[in-house]
Design an enzyme around this catalytic site. Structure first.
Site, PDB file in Angstrom:
ATOM      1  N   HIS A  82     -13.315  46.975 -46.493  1.00  0.00           N
ATOM      2  CA  HIS A  82     -14.408  47.684 -45.824  1.00  0.00           C
ATOM      3  C   HIS A  82     -14.628  47.077 -44.451  1.00  0.00           C
ATOM      4  CE1 HIS A  82     -18.219  49.936 -45.648  1.00  0.00           C
ATOM      5  NE2 HIS A  82     -18.698  48.882 -45.021  1.00  0.00           N
ATOM      6  N   ASP A 161     -27.090  55.818 -53.167  1.00  0.00           N
ATOM      7  CA  ASP A 161     -26.895  55.361 -51.784  1.00  0.00           C
ATOM      8  C   ASP A 161     -26.965  56.537 -50.817  1.00  0.00           C
ATOM      9  OD1 ASP A 161     -26.207  53.488 -49.647  1.00  0.00           O
ATOM     10  OD2 ASP A 161     -24.402  54.709 -49.532  1.00  0.00           O
ATOM     11  N   ARG A 168     -32.932  56.328 -44.779  1.00  0.00           N
ATOM     12  CA  ARG A 168     -32.979  55.162 -43.875  1.00  0.00           C
ATOM     13  C   ARG A 168     -32.667  55.573 -42.444  1.00  0.00           C
ATOM     14  NH1 ARG A 168     -28.700  51.643 -46.124  1.00  0.00           N
ATOM     15  NH2 ARG A 168     -29.161  50.280 -44.387  1.00  0.00           N
ATOM     16  N   SER A 183     -26.089  48.975 -50.064  1.00  0.00           N
ATOM     17  CA  SER A 183     -25.435  50.239 -49.726  1.00  0.00           C
ATOM     18  C   SER A 183     -23.911  50.063 -49.734  1.00  0.00           C
ATOM     19  CB  SER A 183     -25.936  50.682 -48.350  1.00  0.00           C
ATOM     20  OG  SER A 183     -25.142  51.701 -47.823  1.00  0.00           O
ATOM     21  N   LYS A 187     -21.151  51.180 -53.314  1.00  0.00           N
ATOM     22  CA  LYS A 187     -20.041  52.136 -53.196  1.00  0.00           C
ATOM     23  C   LYS A 187     -18.719  51.472 -53.580  1.00  0.00           C
ATOM     24  CE  LYS A 187     -21.603  53.082 -49.113  1.00  0.00           C
ATOM     25  NZ  LYS A 187     -22.181  53.520 -47.865  1.00  0.00           N
TER      26      LYS A 187
END
Ligand code: URA
Length: 423
Positions: A82, A161, A168, A183, A187
């Site tokens: 990520h 999320d 948000r 968050s 995932k």
């Protein structure tokens, strides 16, 4: 359980029970808690941040709020990567084939661009036919066949999320570290991998502008990841200047495949390839697949022998795309106007390439979205010939612009020159 009590606890700094956070995540996912109450809790959580334990509970509850990809039966280790997002960050597109060529199983869910930071989904969407809507079953089957699979954000994975994130975005509660961490990691957990490599981008062209904020986010990601039973590495990388040479969707895909071809690269692409190498070695060592020395050799061999490139072709084909784009980049969308930009001024060395300005420029050219519903032009963007530390002389070419019109190209040239600091 009563949502008013959950909100009041956060407001009054009364520690949450685990059940309260599960109630909240499920309510967000199935719509039983209205947006105004979720928003009130989010603002309370922004002002009174969750503890590490609460963040881990929320992360797990969000991961359990929808489907999860079960990778049982596939060869381990199961790896995901990520990036917190940055200008020109096409790392995933080059890295995944390297990892799969080195024997890892990689499954990844990627997002669309956010602001000036482009998204992997938008970049891969520039490959004709490439599917980004794989179901959990398709992901698993493909990862089993070729060692890697990537999909866009699925509405079924970590739906809590999705609800929180949308709120948000419009309630000024994005930049809370516990909320960011839950968050990201929820995932990842829903995606099924056990080893998660997080590239925390830091600098003008990233979400985290200062080193201190980026360090804090990295520390939290490691800690909460461990509390959730994951193996997480989170390393910082520089985002003060764009990553690599290309910024713009199809242009970045082209560069990602080019670096897999090996050979001598121009300096900006070389910097990008170094990051791909570093994360690949990290993935192989942290997952326990290889010791560091062997990992270095394996990564190098995957590049030199063309194994990674072959894996890229397999990947594009498996997801419905035209695999010829890997070797013939002119099959990717290309812009009608291509022009070069030259530096005029005293000889000097490049001190700064303003990543935020280059990122914004490409968004303004149509390569990113200003509103959620905007269509992206995959062909436009900028390819830089220079990076920080390189010497430039007057008249030297510093960039190529790929634009939809001549006027757009002219405006872009001016902005590129302003984004460079040379002395
Ligand atoms: N990326 C995410 O997935 N979530 C955040 O909150 C921030 C960045």
């Amino acid at each position: 359980m009563n949502i008013l009590d959950v909100i009041a606890h956060r407001r009054d700094k009364v520690p949450h029970l685990r059940d309260e956070l599960s109630f909240l995540a499920n309510g967000a996912a199935n719509g039983s808690i209205p947006d105004y109450q979720l928003s009130a809790w989010l603002m309370a959580a922004y002002l009174n941040p969750l503890s590490e334990e609460e963040t881990a509970w929320l992360t797990l509850a969000m991961a359990e709020s929808g489907e999860r990809i079960d990778l049982t039966g596939l060869p381990k280790p199961w790896v995901d990567k990520h990036s917190t997002g940055g200008v020109g960050d096409k790392t995933t597109i080059a890295l995944l084939p390297v990892l799969a060529a080195c024997g890892l199983t990689v499954v990844k869910m990627s997002g669309r661009g956010l602001g000036i930071t482009g998204g992997t989904v938008d970049k891969l969407a520039s490959i004709p036919g490439f599917r980004l809507d794989l179901t959990p079953d398709e992901m698993k089957a493909q990862a089993g066949r070729i060692g890697l699979a990537l999909t866009g954000q699925s509405p079924n994975l970590a739906p809590a999320d999705k609800a929180f994130y949308a709120l948000r975005d419009v309630t000024a509660t994005i930049s809370s570290i516990p909320l960011i961490v839950s968050s990201i990691l929820s995932k990842k957990i829903a995606g099924g991998a056990e080893v998660i490599l997080i590239d925390v981008k830091c600098g003008a062209g990233a979400f985290m502008r200062t080193r201190q904020d980026a360090e804090e986010l990295a520390t939290w990601l490691r800690k909460i990841g461990t509390l959730c039973g994951l193996q997480v590495t989170a390393e910082l990388s520089d985002m003060d200047q764009p990553l690599g040479a290309a910024v713009g969707n199809a242009l970045e895909v082209r560069e990602a495949f080019e670096v897999l071809r090996g050979g001598i690269m121009p300096m900006p692409s070389q910097r990008f390839l170094e990051l791909v190498r570093r994360i690949a070695v990290e993935a192989l060592t942290v997952s326990g697949k290889l010791a560091e020395k062997e990992a270095l050799v394996a990564v190098e061999q995957s590049l030199m022998t063309g194994k990674a490139l072959a894996k890229a072709r397999e990947w594009v084909q498996a997801q419905g795309g035209d695999p010829r784009v890997v070797d013939e980049p002119n099959r990717l969308p290309h812009a009608p106007v291509v022009s070069t930009v030259s530096y005029e001024g005293p000889t000097g060395s490049v001190q700064r390439v303003d990543a935020a300005e280059i990122g914004q420029l490409v968004v303004d050219m149509g390569g990113g979205r200003k509103a959620k519903s905007d269509e992206i032009d995959p062909s436009v963007g900028v390819v830089l010939d220079v990076s920080v530390g390189m010497q430039v002389d007057s008249g030297q070419q510093v960039a190529t612009i790929h634009a939809a019109t001549k006027a757009m190209a002219d405006g872009a040239a001016e902005r590129i020159l302003k984004a460079l600091t040379v002395f």
